[in-house]
Design an enzyme around this catalytic site. Sequence first.
Site, PDB file in Angstrom:
ATOM      1  N   HIS A  54      -8.143  -9.984   2.245  1.00  0.00           N
ATOM      2  CA  HIS A  54      -6.686 -10.061   2.723  1.00  0.00           C
ATOM      3  C   HIS A  54      -7.243 -11.213   3.421  1.00  0.00           C
ATOM      4  O   HIS A  54      -7.061 -12.344   3.539  1.00  0.00           O
ATOM      5  CB  HIS A  54      -6.403  -9.569   3.513  1.00  0.00           C
TER       6      HIS A  54
ATOM      7  N   HIS B 108      -2.070  -2.055  -5.665  1.00  0.00           N
ATOM      8  CA  HIS B 108      -1.245  -3.104  -5.830  1.00  0.00           C
ATOM      9  C   HIS B 108      -2.297  -4.291  -6.677  1.00  0.00           C
ATOM     10  O   HIS B 108      -3.746  -4.359  -6.524  1.00  0.00           O
ATOM     11  CB  HIS B 108      -0.304  -3.734  -4.643  1.00  0.00           C
TER      12      HIS B 108
ATOM     13  N   HIS C 264       0.125  -9.973  -0.656  1.00  0.00           N
ATOM     14  CA  HIS C 264       0.497  -9.392  -1.606  1.00  0.00           C
ATOM     15  C   HIS C 264       2.096  -8.299  -1.650  1.00  0.00           C
ATOM     16  O   HIS C 264       1.915  -8.203  -0.123  1.00  0.00           O
ATOM     17  CB  HIS C 264      -0.554  -8.300  -2.712  1.00  0.00           C
TER      18      HIS C 264
ATOM     19  N   LYS D  12      -7.000   4.604   5.438  1.00  0.00           N
ATOM     20  CA  LYS D  12      -5.691   4.617   6.156  1.00  0.00           C
ATOM     21  C   LYS D  12      -4.818   5.234   6.186  1.00  0.00           C
ATOM     22  O   LYS D  12      -4.842   6.326   4.979  1.00  0.00           O
ATOM     23  CB  LYS D  12      -4.816   3.219   5.090  1.00  0.00           C
TER      24      LYS D  12
ATOM     25  N   ASN E  89       4.921  -0.164   3.769  1.00  0.00           N
ATOM     26  CA  ASN E  89       4.392  -0.400   4.743  1.00  0.00           C
ATOM     27  C   ASN E  89       4.688   0.167   6.167  1.00  0.00           C
ATOM     28  O   ASN E  89       4.740   1.500   6.309  1.00  0.00           O
ATOM     29  CB  ASN E  89       3.704  -1.058   5.014  1.00  0.00           C
TER      30      ASN E  89
ATOM     31  N   THR F 122       0.828  -1.649  -0.030  1.00  0.00           N
ATOM     32  CA  THR F 122       0.137  -0.107   0.260  1.00  0.00           C
ATOM     33  C   THR F 122       1.408   1.260   0.409  1.00  0.00           C
ATOM     34  O   THR F 122       0.695   2.168  -0.682  1.00  0.00           O
ATOM     35  CB  THR F 122      -0.921   0.024   1.281  1.00  0.00           C
TER      36      THR F 122
ATOM     37  N   ASP G 274      -8.913  -3.787  -0.043  1.00  0.00           N
ATOM     38  CA  ASP G 274      -8.127  -4.099   0.403  1.00  0.00           C
ATOM     39  C   ASP G 274      -8.552  -4.797   2.355  1.00  0.00           C
ATOM     40  O   ASP G 274      -7.818  -6.717   2.298  1.00  0.00           O
ATOM     41  CB  ASP G 274      -6.633  -3.774   0.807  1.00  0.00           C
TER      42      ASP G 274
END
Length: 542
Positions: A301, A345, A481, A181, A112, A91, A297
């Site tokens: 996950h 991504h 990822h 985020k 990250n 990310t 995301d």
Amino acid sequence: MRRGRDQTFTVGCYAVCDTPMLRFLSALLIFQTALAAAPPKPKLVVLIVIDQFPNTYLQRFRSEYHGGLDRLLREGAVFTNARYRQTPTVTAAGHSIIGTGAMPAVSGIIGNAWYDRDTRTIVTSVCDPHEKEVGATGWAVNPQVCEDTDPASPRRLLASTVGDELKMASRDSRVVGISFKARSAILPAGHMADGAFWFDARAGSFVSSTFFFPDGKLPAWADQFNRRRLADQYLDRKWANFPKWTFEGKINKYERLMASPWGNELIEKMAEAAVAGEKLGQHAGTDLLSVSFSANDAVGHQTGPDSPEVEDMARRVDVLIGALLTRLETAVGPKNLTVVLTADHGVAPVPAVNVARRMPGGSLRADPGAVIQAALSQRFGEGKWIENAGGGDYYLDHNLIAEKKLERADVERAAADALLDSAAAHPFRVYTRTQLLNGGAGDFIAESMRNGFYARRSADIFVLLEPGWLPVMPAPTQTSHSTPFSYDTHVPVIFWGQGIRRGRFDQEIAVNDIAPTLTTLLEVGRPSGASGRALAEIFSDN
């Protein structure tokens, strides 16, 4: 000697036409023609990022799209072969590339989070102990750690963004970033942004930091948005067709909202509030809004790319993007708006799904760190050789290497050789710090490793697992990822709106091309670390 008629005319024209006044008038005509051909610049540029959204989702779910994604695909410049060209594909790296056009090797955003040798702690890409959170109070900050929940800033980002270049070109431009985020809100917006806003799962509201608001107060529009307490409305809401999902957290009340359809709804509503509150698109200069939808995301996950939950999230984000486009067109007019859509991504298939398909891959049960430790202890003597490790990156203990009077390159090579000899570790490639410092020549995978390496922050050993292999996940449906393989790197890139020629473009491009394309369109400075090219083939004079 007699001249022909054409020759006589030419000589006569040079004699009569080649005067300073006529040369000036000719140059003026050319200049005015060029100005007339240049398209008007948009009043508002919007970067839309869908977190964890491989390009295959556009194809697999195409018939399900009737909102914003449908409009962008029909009316935009659609690049079908856009890829990231760095490792890791995560990310923070993705969002920084979108905003700056710079590889992690230049921007410094190598992941990250990473291990900081100076402080001997893990730091995130944006955590900043020198700042305070704005918009929520009462949370204790531990100065010994630097985590996602801590106050944040773009100080670790070493390159300028499109937004920074806009601000330097015009004091009238406004730049805002919004996401669930912190890293996704901050990194595309940049250092000079007028505000970056992210969601605090402890408070159930959007927050920022004193980096952006030194007075410790959110703008009035953001404060009013938080007072609506929209997050509370979602805690008990059921996800249609997925009744087992619940959204009230056990530790932090709102911690599960990001992994829900409602996380993206909050982001879209906050973006609408920012457009109105900041009067985006209504200033003398061009404004920029960055919106990153994080919930795809968080769900992806947990369930993997082949799950019905991921398909439903794709349908829902299509609807939300459609609503946002409508709001933007109403606020600034369609001829004043340019939109770019991409993803930070892709994502790997769930290992169990790959196995069932008889495709390569699986869950790694061996510990590459244990292989390194055993090999170095056997060859060079006992000691704790690994100072820190995470995500396939291993930081060796440089003090131990110095105490034993060893060369770092020799120790790195011994660790790499041991890993490559370990079939149980499923190594595809192993790269060393020395190798990357010296250029690390090779194929596109070697290039991606070089592009993701920044000496001051990066590790000593980098382990890339075979395609389809992942470390054992907490649950068998989970995935991740970070690799240079297509399932992680191939993402959508679509330009739409003012100054953009619609069509399908099948040539290979890099996500790094987005930033220089925008600064060329806007006629402002190129971001300081941008390595991409301006996609001039999509420019239109309409």
